[in-house]
Scaffold this motif. Sequence first.
Motif, PDB file in Angstrom:
ATOM      1  N   ALA A 112       0.902  -1.185   0.022  1.00 58.68           N
ATOM      2  CA  ALA A 112      -0.158  -0.128  -0.112  1.00 58.68           C
ATOM      3  C   ALA A 112       0.906   1.065  -0.177  1.00 58.68           C
ATOM      4  O   ALA A 112       0.443   2.468  -0.504  1.00 58.68           O
ATOM      5  N   ASN A 113       1.976   1.209   0.399  1.00 56.04           N
ATOM      6  CA  ASN A 113       2.899   2.396   0.769  1.00 56.04           C
ATOM      7  C   ASN A 113       3.968   2.657  -0.449  1.00 56.04           C
ATOM      8  O   ASN A 113       4.405   3.762  -0.620  1.00 56.04           O
ATOM      9  N   GLN A 114       4.500   1.592  -1.294  1.00 54.69           N
ATOM     10  CA  GLN A 114       5.404   1.866  -2.097  1.00 54.69           C
ATOM     11  C   GLN A 114       5.318   0.664  -3.230  1.00 54.69           C
ATOM     12  O   GLN A 114       4.500  -0.420  -3.135  1.00 54.69           O
ATOM     13  N   TYR A 147       4.450   5.820  -2.318  1.00 52.40           N
ATOM     14  CA  TYR A 147       3.053   6.589  -2.843  1.00 52.40           C
ATOM     15  C   TYR A 147       2.612   7.493  -1.819  1.00 52.40           C
ATOM     16  O   TYR A 147       1.702   8.358  -2.421  1.00 52.40           O
ATOM     17  N   ASN A 148       3.304   7.545  -0.795  1.00 54.14           N
ATOM     18  CA  ASN A 148       2.696   8.753   0.205  1.00 54.14           C
ATOM     19  C   ASN A 148       3.380   9.918  -0.223  1.00 54.14           C
ATOM     20  O   ASN A 148       2.602  11.105  -0.068  1.00 54.14           O
ATOM     21  N   LYS A 199       1.761   9.521  -6.728  1.00 52.39           N
ATOM     22  CA  LYS A 199       1.224   9.571  -5.352  1.00 52.39           C
ATOM     23  C   LYS A 199      -0.056   8.625  -5.490  1.00 52.39           C
ATOM     24  O   LYS A 199      -0.779   8.592  -6.504  1.00 52.39           O
ATOM     25  N   LYS A 200      -0.400   8.017  -4.393  1.00 48.89           N
ATOM     26  CA  LYS A 200      -1.537   7.179  -4.211  1.00 48.89           C
ATOM     27  C   LYS A 200      -2.653   7.711  -4.514  1.00 48.89           C
ATOM     28  O   LYS A 200      -3.614   6.930  -5.122  1.00 48.89           O
ATOM     29  N   LEU A 207      -3.478   8.107  -8.287  1.00 50.69           N
ATOM     30  CA  LEU A 207      -4.102   6.966  -8.687  1.00 50.69           C
ATOM     31  C   LEU A 207      -5.524   6.518  -8.408  1.00 50.69           C
ATOM     32  O   LEU A 207      -6.245   6.107  -9.216  1.00 50.69           O
ATOM     33  N   GLU A 208      -5.897   6.908  -7.486  1.00 50.47           N
ATOM     34  CA  GLU A 208      -7.243   6.441  -6.912  1.00 50.47           C
ATOM     35  C   GLU A 208      -8.271   7.393  -7.550  1.00 50.47           C
ATOM     36  O   GLU A 208      -9.542   7.028  -7.937  1.00 50.47           O
ATOM     37  N   THR A 262       3.838   2.349 -12.996  1.00 48.21           N
ATOM     38  CA  THR A 262       2.671   2.913 -13.266  1.00 48.21           C
ATOM     39  C   THR A 262       1.835   1.765 -13.522  1.00 48.21           C
ATOM     40  O   THR A 262       0.576   1.675 -13.218  1.00 48.21           O
ATOM     41  N   ALA A 305       0.531  -0.435 -10.696  1.00 48.21           N
ATOM     42  CA  ALA A 305      -0.202   0.210  -9.920  1.00 48.21           C
ATOM     43  C   ALA A 305      -1.600   0.199 -10.241  1.00 48.21           C
ATOM     44  O   ALA A 305      -2.300   0.319  -9.634  1.00 48.21           O
TER      45      ALA A 305
END
Length: 374
Positions: free
Chosen positions: A71-73, A105-106, A171-172, A175-176, A324, A327
């Motif tokens: 979730a973080n990288q 991602y953070n 950044k996450k 993506l969302e 990318t 993800a």
Amino acid sequence: MKRILSLITTFALLFQVILVPASAKTNESDTIKNVEAYSIETLSDEPNDEGVFEVTGYKQVNAITEITADANQIKTKMFKIEDYYDRNNNYINTVVTSEEFQNDYNTGEAKAKKQTKQYDEAMTISVNKSEKNTLSSADLTNAKKISVQKNVERAISDIDEEEFKPVPGIKKADLEKVKKIAAKIKESNAVKFNTETNHIEIDEKKLASLASTEAAGAFDNFYNHNLSTGAFTAQALGVAGHKYIRVTGSTVGSSKNASSMVAFKKSINEYEYYIITKMKYNLYSETFDWFLILMGLGAIVAGFGTGPAGWLAIVTGYAGALGTFTALTSKAYATAERLDLSRNAAKFCQGAREIILNYPKKFENYNVTVVSGY
């Protein structure tokens, strides 16, 4: 005739997937590894005078990709041997590449390193060098995969190590945003795959109903040409984000329009060929989700523009292309072969866009409008 949706130029995929064991996907922090050997066409770096990227030959590839994500990288590694051939099957050279990418991602911060080395003798194995584009990774037996892996590892061992350098990241949250917009388009059923015609179709009324939302720009690059009357519509992304140039006219009595439409349709047809035929679009559920996501992909990587040029830049010059791709889909889905197919698909779509951007020189007795698109 039904409109043929060219699929957004940001589309990066291939099929003939190497299936991984289900146990390998139970823990999101696990590493997914793919060993591949395949053939694929190579295209020119720049379009010709007609705006078309020409086929220059093909390449035979041995590759290893490793993807580790949570979730973080995300961390990706891609090692490749590429033997290049011209259109007459004459060997040109070999390029060995070692590429690694790490993205937080953070923070959106990323770093990468890439080393290449050229050789003057072919180095790939498990390919038939007498015929181009004949091999897919799906054809590999376990024994062949082991041979390919050893071959790539041996070639990579001769490349000097380099330090990681900072590169643009993702950044996450970005993506969302893209995934949410894609979900809205999918729920509206405005874009669907027709299994009878093997074409992707769009419903303009439904897309228009989405125009008041973030999904306003789901219009894509396409053409509609009536061979009986000569009437045509050709549309592609313009120079401004979310704005598409639509050219309408007729090929009857106009050699200029006829010539331009031949070139435009060739690029769009080749683009669709990569998505539908090469990727077996109707057989893979993940492909449809990826297509919708790609409608907004150009905006999430800083410095790479939007639309067709955006994805083309990403897959040709961005160290995090594999990251990318991973993800927005899954670790098992992201492979070197799919990235190569995406590069070719993007070039064909960009070729169509070049024609539309130069419409005053390419068409006569036409009408042109600018419409909102994704």
